[in-house]
Design a protein around this motif. Structure first.
Motif, PDB file in Angstrom:
ATOM      1  N   UNK A  34       1.949  -4.210   3.335  1.00  0.00           N
ATOM      2  CA  UNK A  34       3.028  -3.384   3.858  1.00  0.00           C
ATOM      3  C   UNK A  34       2.799  -1.953   3.392  1.00  0.00           C
ATOM      4  N   UNK A  35       2.710  -1.037   4.334  1.00  0.00           N
ATOM      5  CA  UNK A  35       2.500   0.364   4.000  1.00  0.00           C
ATOM      6  C   UNK A  35       3.827   1.079   3.827  1.00  0.00           C
ATOM      7  N   UNK A  36       3.983   1.787   2.732  1.00  0.00           N
ATOM      8  CA  UNK A  36       5.243   2.479   2.466  1.00  0.00           C
ATOM      9  C   UNK A  36       4.976   3.910   2.031  1.00  0.00           C
ATOM     10  N   UNK A  37       5.898   4.802   2.379  1.00  0.00           N
ATOM     11  CA  UNK A  37       5.839   6.162   1.893  1.00  0.00           C
ATOM     12  C   UNK A  37       5.564   7.198   2.963  1.00  0.00           C
ATOM     13  N   UNK A  38       5.738   8.455   2.570  1.00  0.00           N
ATOM     14  CA  UNK A  38       5.663   9.577   3.508  1.00  0.00           C
ATOM     15  C   UNK A  38       4.275   9.798   4.080  1.00  0.00           C
ATOM     16  N   UNK A  39       3.250   9.247   3.444  1.00  0.00           N
ATOM     17  CA  UNK A  39       1.916   9.362   4.018  1.00  0.00           C
ATOM     18  C   UNK A  39       1.839   8.734   5.395  1.00  0.00           C
ATOM     19  N   UNK A  45       0.872  -1.168   0.000  1.00  0.00           N
ATOM     20  CA  UNK A  45       0.000   0.000   0.000  1.00  0.00           C
ATOM     21  C   UNK A  45       0.913   1.223   0.000  1.00  0.00           C
ATOM     22  N   UNK A  46       1.064   1.842  -1.170  1.00  0.00           N
ATOM     23  CA  UNK A  46       1.950   2.997  -1.323  1.00  0.00           C
ATOM     24  C   UNK A  46       1.180   4.268  -1.015  1.00  0.00           C
ATOM     25  N   UNK A  47       1.781   5.131  -0.218  1.00  0.00           N
ATOM     26  CA  UNK A  47       1.050   6.295   0.284  1.00  0.00           C
ATOM     27  C   UNK A  47       2.007   7.469   0.457  1.00  0.00           C
ATOM     28  N   UNK A  48       1.760   8.548  -0.267  1.00  0.00           N
ATOM     29  CA  UNK A  48       2.571   9.757  -0.183  1.00  0.00           C
ATOM     30  C   UNK A  48       1.779  10.888   0.463  1.00  0.00           C
ATOM     31  N   UNK A  49       2.457  11.715   1.232  1.00  0.00           N
ATOM     32  CA  UNK A  49       1.846  12.904   1.808  1.00  0.00           C
ATOM     33  C   UNK A  49       1.487  13.861   0.675  1.00  0.00           C
ATOM     34  N   UNK A  50       0.205  14.161   0.518  1.00  0.00           N
ATOM     35  CA  UNK A  50      -0.260  15.057  -0.539  1.00  0.00           C
ATOM     36  C   UNK A  50      -0.450  16.484  -0.034  1.00  0.00           C
ATOM     37  N   UNK A  51      -0.050  16.764   1.218  1.00  0.00           N
ATOM     38  CA  UNK A  51      -0.294  18.052   1.854  1.00  0.00           C
ATOM     39  C   UNK A  51      -1.809  18.270   1.951  1.00  0.00           C
ATOM     40  N   UNK A  52      -2.201  19.464   2.410  1.00  0.00           N
ATOM     41  CA  UNK A  52      -3.628  19.789   2.515  1.00  0.00           C
ATOM     42  C   UNK A  52      -4.403  18.710   3.263  1.00  0.00           C
TER      43      UNK A  52
END
Length: 236
Positions: free
Chosen positions: A163-168, A118-125
């Protein structure tokens, strides 16, 4: 930061990613994919070409040797993506090279050793960019298409071994942990999209003739609105 990735590739290909506060570059050599990554905050416009020249020189290559360019086409930082795409188009036009855009979310999955990501990036807002992928013999299967949403509204993937990955997960770890309770077996919150992983994804696509002309390089934003108004930022 230098990483070497086992690879047998006789023709040199290049990849770059400017979707985050990092600059990531990679190039193929006969034995490896050589990747480098720098934390440069918002200085992609100033540092991408000098860093690229440095990497090519270290690998005893020039742009005239390159056969194609892969790039992170989003989602990610609006400004960073625009800068990266512009640089890629300029290089590709100048050297008459094909280009391939690679999802930053798929690159996160590629860099992770897990089979269900589960790829997850911080999108802001107060939002995240996210997608879910499952590794197959043919590559990554998209289980949940790329989306932008509030962390507590993230679509739930099937099963309980993700597995969760990324800045989110770094920005909204508590919310996501509660929302995904029972779904995750591990998290890698510090993982970022890497050009070397994009290159690994792009090589078979170049080999299949999927490279596109420079003018067809496209970006994936997922949302039209990229910034909050001052009045909106003031709201609790």
């Amino acid at each position: 930061m230098l990483r070497l990735f086992p690879c047998r590739q006789t023709m040199p290909f290049l990849a770059l990613d400017t979707s985050t506060e990092y600059l990531s570059l990679a190039v193929t050599t006969p034995d490896d994919i050589v990747g480098r990554c720098w934390h440069i905050e918002q200085k992609h416009a100033e540092q991408t070409l000098p860093r690229l020249a440095e990497l090519l020189n270290d690998c005893q290559l020039t742009m005239q040797d390159i056969e194609g360019i892969a790039f992170g086409n989003g989602p990610g930082s609006f400004t960073g993506l625009r800068i990266g795409c512009g640089i890629v188009q300029g290089l590709a036009f100048a050297c008459d090279l094909p280009v391939i855009g690679i999802s930053t979310l798929e690159a996160l999955a590629q860099g992770c050793g897990a089979n269900r990501v589960l790829a997850c990036l911080d999108a802001r807002m107060n939002q995240v960019y996210a997608a879910a992928y499952e590794r197959t013999d043919a590559g990554w299967h998209e289980v949940i298409p790329a989306t932008v949403c509030d962390p507590h509204a993230l679509p739930l993937p099937p099963g309980d071994d993700w597995t969760g990955v990324g800045s989110g997960f770094a920005a909204y770890g508590t919310i996501l942990a509660e929302h995904l309770s029972g779904k995750l077996i591990a998290t890698e919150a510090d993982r970022i999209p890497q050009a070397a992983d994009m290159l690994a994804l792009a090589l078979p696509r170049f080999a299949a003739g999927l490279g596109r002309p420079a003018q067809e390089a496209e970006l994936v934003y997922l949302r039209d609105k990229v910034a909050l108004k001052t009045s909106e930022r003031a709201k609790p």
